[in-house]
Design an enzyme around this catalytic site. Structure first.
Site, PDB file in Angstrom:
ATOM      1  N   GLU A 172       0.807  -1.228   0.000  1.00 26.45           N
ATOM      2  CA  GLU A 172       0.000   0.000   0.000  1.00 26.45           C
ATOM      3  C   GLU A 172       0.838   1.275   0.000  1.00 26.45           C
ATOM      4  O   GLU A 172       0.895   2.004   0.992  1.00 26.45           O
ATOM      5  CB  GLU A 172      -0.942   0.026   1.204  1.00 26.45           C
ATOM      6  CG  GLU A 172      -1.904  -1.137   1.254  1.00 26.45           C
ATOM      7  CD  GLU A 172      -3.020  -0.932   2.281  1.00 26.45           C
ATOM      8  OE1 GLU A 172      -2.958   0.049   3.034  1.00 26.45           O
ATOM      9  OE2 GLU A 172      -3.955  -1.746   2.298  1.00 26.45           O
ATOM     10  N   GLU A 358      -5.454  -8.516   1.024  1.00 24.17           N
ATOM     11  CA  GLU A 358      -6.104  -8.182   2.296  1.00 24.17           C
ATOM     12  C   GLU A 358      -7.566  -7.878   2.046  1.00 24.17           C
ATOM     13  O   GLU A 358      -7.917  -7.219   1.058  1.00 24.17           O
ATOM     14  CB  GLU A 358      -5.501  -6.929   2.957  1.00 24.17           C
ATOM     15  CG  GLU A 358      -4.137  -7.108   3.535  1.00 24.17           C
ATOM     16  CD  GLU A 358      -3.615  -5.821   4.196  1.00 24.17           C
ATOM     17  OE1 GLU A 358      -4.424  -4.961   4.619  1.00 24.17           O
ATOM     18  OE2 GLU A 358      -2.385  -5.698   4.273  1.00 24.17           O
TER      19      GLU A 358
HETATM   20  C1  PNW Z   1      -4.392  -1.834   5.622  1.00 21.25           C
HETATM   21  N1  PNW Z   1      -7.955   3.416   4.218  1.00 21.25           N
HETATM   22  O1  PNW Z   1      -4.422  -0.487   5.915  1.00 21.25           O
HETATM   23  C2  PNW Z   1      -3.013  -2.308   6.034  1.00 21.25           C
HETATM   24  O2  PNW Z   1      -2.296  -2.940   5.009  1.00 21.25           O
HETATM   25  C3  PNW Z   1      -3.008  -3.129   7.278  1.00 21.25           C
HETATM   26  O3  PNW Z   1      -1.731  -3.097   7.861  1.00 21.25           O
HETATM   27  C4  PNW Z   1      -4.091  -2.655   8.202  1.00 21.25           C
HETATM   28  O4  PNW Z   1      -4.037  -3.226   9.476  1.00 21.25           O
HETATM   29  C5  PNW Z   1      -5.419  -2.977   7.535  1.00 21.25           C
HETATM   30  O5  PNW Z   1      -5.488  -2.434   6.223  1.00 21.25           O
HETATM   31  C6  PNW Z   1      -6.638  -2.511   8.317  1.00 21.25           C
HETATM   32  O6  PNW Z   1      -6.621  -1.137   8.484  1.00 21.25           O
HETATM   33  C7  PNW Z   1      -5.360   0.408   5.458  1.00 21.25           C
HETATM   34  O7  PNW Z   1      -7.949   4.515   4.835  1.00 21.25           O
HETATM   35  C8  PNW Z   1      -5.449   1.609   6.141  1.00 21.25           C
HETATM   36  O8  PNW Z   1      -8.741   3.244   3.259  1.00 21.25           O
HETATM   37  C9  PNW Z   1      -6.294   2.602   5.715  1.00 21.25           C
HETATM   38  C10 PNW Z   1      -7.084   2.407   4.605  1.00 21.25           C
HETATM   39  C11 PNW Z   1      -7.017   1.207   3.915  1.00 21.25           C
HETATM   40  C12 PNW Z   1      -6.162   0.213   4.358  1.00 21.25           C
END
Ligand code: PNW
Length: 452
Positions: A172, A358
């Site tokens: 990401e 994920e």
């Molecule tokens: C992902 N958004 O993060 C990460 O890859 C993980 O480490 C994390 O724990 C998981 O998703 C859950 O949050 C994100 O704002 C953080 O759209 C923010 C976003 C998407 C994914």
């Protein structure tokens, strides 16, 4: 796309991968043990007000000491594929320079345990825990980080080529760049100009290229590599052709800076027009590296935006405040995100293999019935999202696997330990692990290879 018309209840293809995912800084703990260097999250978590409750990754799930028991539990639930990440500051405590053998030894022990339990690793080289020493030299704003990553990637792929056949370069890009250097909600918490933020994307893209090159050079026979991207997904409001076309146009525009650039082998005209004078500085040869061919595309997809054909082009609908969501405000419950996210990616960029690396949901409080976390909400989330995976496969999207985030409740970055994404409950006070209803449910699905 070629239809393979899976019946509503028919099993997933025999080679479809069902996995679970996690990341080093979120589960390992042992943040300063055996020579590990400080990461930007170790530092950021100590700045008052940045992380919920002041939680730090110091201990997390203590997976560093408990991985064998964790893999035994995973195996007992029939889970055979696990996506993890390597902590860069365990390998190079200062980011580059001196190698920490104890860090390599830890992952050797970990991969040996996975092998013993019959679990196949998918390894992410970078999932946000940048060595703080590199941040002190500019972090993602500097090409110093790119050179350091190239060395780190070579070392890690060489060291674990025997154990690992599936590599993911970065997790990401937009999260650790835009949110780390633009909005400042994630480590290192900086608020830089658009120009600087665009430059951090570019440096991350270069690291992706170095990761691909490292796997080609050192990964050995059969090694595969790809990027994991959190693309912005559009779901057409109706499935009429005009709305689908609008969703696709919006998707391509929104994903221009990462997936679009990799695909085109340059920054696209639309992107350059949008950013104007804030365009990243590009050096000769950069895009030869960035656009090296990969074996698959990893997508982290949790949610989506509804889009329709408007009078002046694609129109994104504002999400109503009372639209159903998980406890993370960005996590609106939109199961079709997996169908449209994979289908539009495939149509736009043509990858021959796509994996959902994920997908999952997080809650702060979950009901407990007779000692079991009765997470019906997560069971419903998994079920409804797998239906869309099934539909995508049926419509000929080369969607080859699905990794549920996450195996165990863990350190949810700025939301700390309160926000639980696990299918296994972690009591952080005692480090007791207890499978939730959703773990049993997912375990049954993996066994029968169909939606239950
Ligand atoms: C992902 N958004 O993060 C990460 O890859 C993980 O480490 C994390 O724990 C998981 O998703 C859950 O949050 C994100 O704002 C953080 O759209 C923010 C976003 C998407 C994914």
């Amino acid at each position: 796309a070629r239809k393979i018309a899976l019946g509503y209840d028919s099993p997933f293809p025999a080679d479809f991968v069902f996995g679970v995912a996690a990341a080093s800084a979120q589960i390992e703990g042992a943040a300063f043990k055996d020579g590990k260097g400080e990461s930007v999250w170790d530092r950021f978590a100590r700045i008052p007000g940045k992380v919920h409750n002041g939680d730090t990754p110091d201990v997390a799930c203590d997976h560093y000491h408990r991985f064998d028991e964790d893999f035994a539990l995973m195996a007992s639930l029939g889970m055979k594929t696990y996506r993890l990440s390597i902590a860069w500051p365990r390998i190079y405590p200062k980011g580059d320079g001196e190698l920490n053998q104890a860090g390599l030894d830890f992952y050797h022990r970990l991969f040996a345990s996975m092998k013993k339990h019959g679990i196949t690793p998918w390894v992410t080289l970078f999932h946000w825990d940048l060595p703080q020493a590199l941040e002190d030299r500019g972090g993602w704003t500097s090409r110093v980080t790119v050179d350091a990553f190239a060395q780190y990637a070579d070392t890690v792929v060489k060291a674990f080529a025997k154990d690992v056949k599936h590599w993911i370069t970065l997790n990401e890009i937009l999260c650790f760049t835009l949110l780390g250097y633009g909005t400042g909600s994630k480590a290192p918490g900086r608020k830089e100009s658009n120009k600087v933020v665009n430059q951090t994307y570019h440096h991350a893209l270069l690291c992706h290229g170095h990761g691909v090159r490292a796997v080609r050079k050192h990964g050995g026979k059969g090694a595969q590599v790809g990027l994991t991207d959190n693309c912005s997904v559009a779901v057409p409001v109706t499935e009429k052709p005009a709305d689908i076309a609008a969703a696709k146009a919006w998707f391509i525009d929104r994903n221009a800076q990462i997936l679009g650039a990799i695909h085109a082998g340059r920054y696209t005209d639309n992107f350059l027009k949008r950013v104007g004078a804030d365009a990243p500085d590009v050096q000769p040869g950069d895009f030869d590296l960035i656009s090296l061919p990969t074996d698959f595309l990893g997508l982290n997809i949790y949610s989506a935006t509804y889009v329709r054909a408007g009078k002046a082009g694609p129109e994104a609908l504002p999400t109503p405040v009372n639209y159903p969501r998980a406890d993370s405000t960005w996590l609106r419950l939109t199961p079709q995100c997996l169908y449209w996210g994979t289908r539009l990616s495939h149509e736009a960029y043509g990858h021959q293999a796509i994996y959902i690396t994920e997908n999952g949901c997080g809650y702060d409080t979950e009901p407990v019935v007779n000692g079991e976390v009765f997470d019906l909400h997560r069971r419903d989330y998994v079920r409804s999202h797998l239906r869309e995976v099934h539909r995508a496969i049926s419509d000929g999207v080369p969607l080859k696997g699905y990794f549920l985030w996450s195996f165990i409740d863990n350190y949810e970055w700025e939301d700390g330990y309160q926000r639980r994404f696990g299918i296994v409950h972690c009591d952080f006070a005692t480090q007791t692990r207890t499978p939730k209803l959703s773990a049993r449910y997912y375990s049954d699905i993996i066994k029968e290879r169909r939606i239950l």
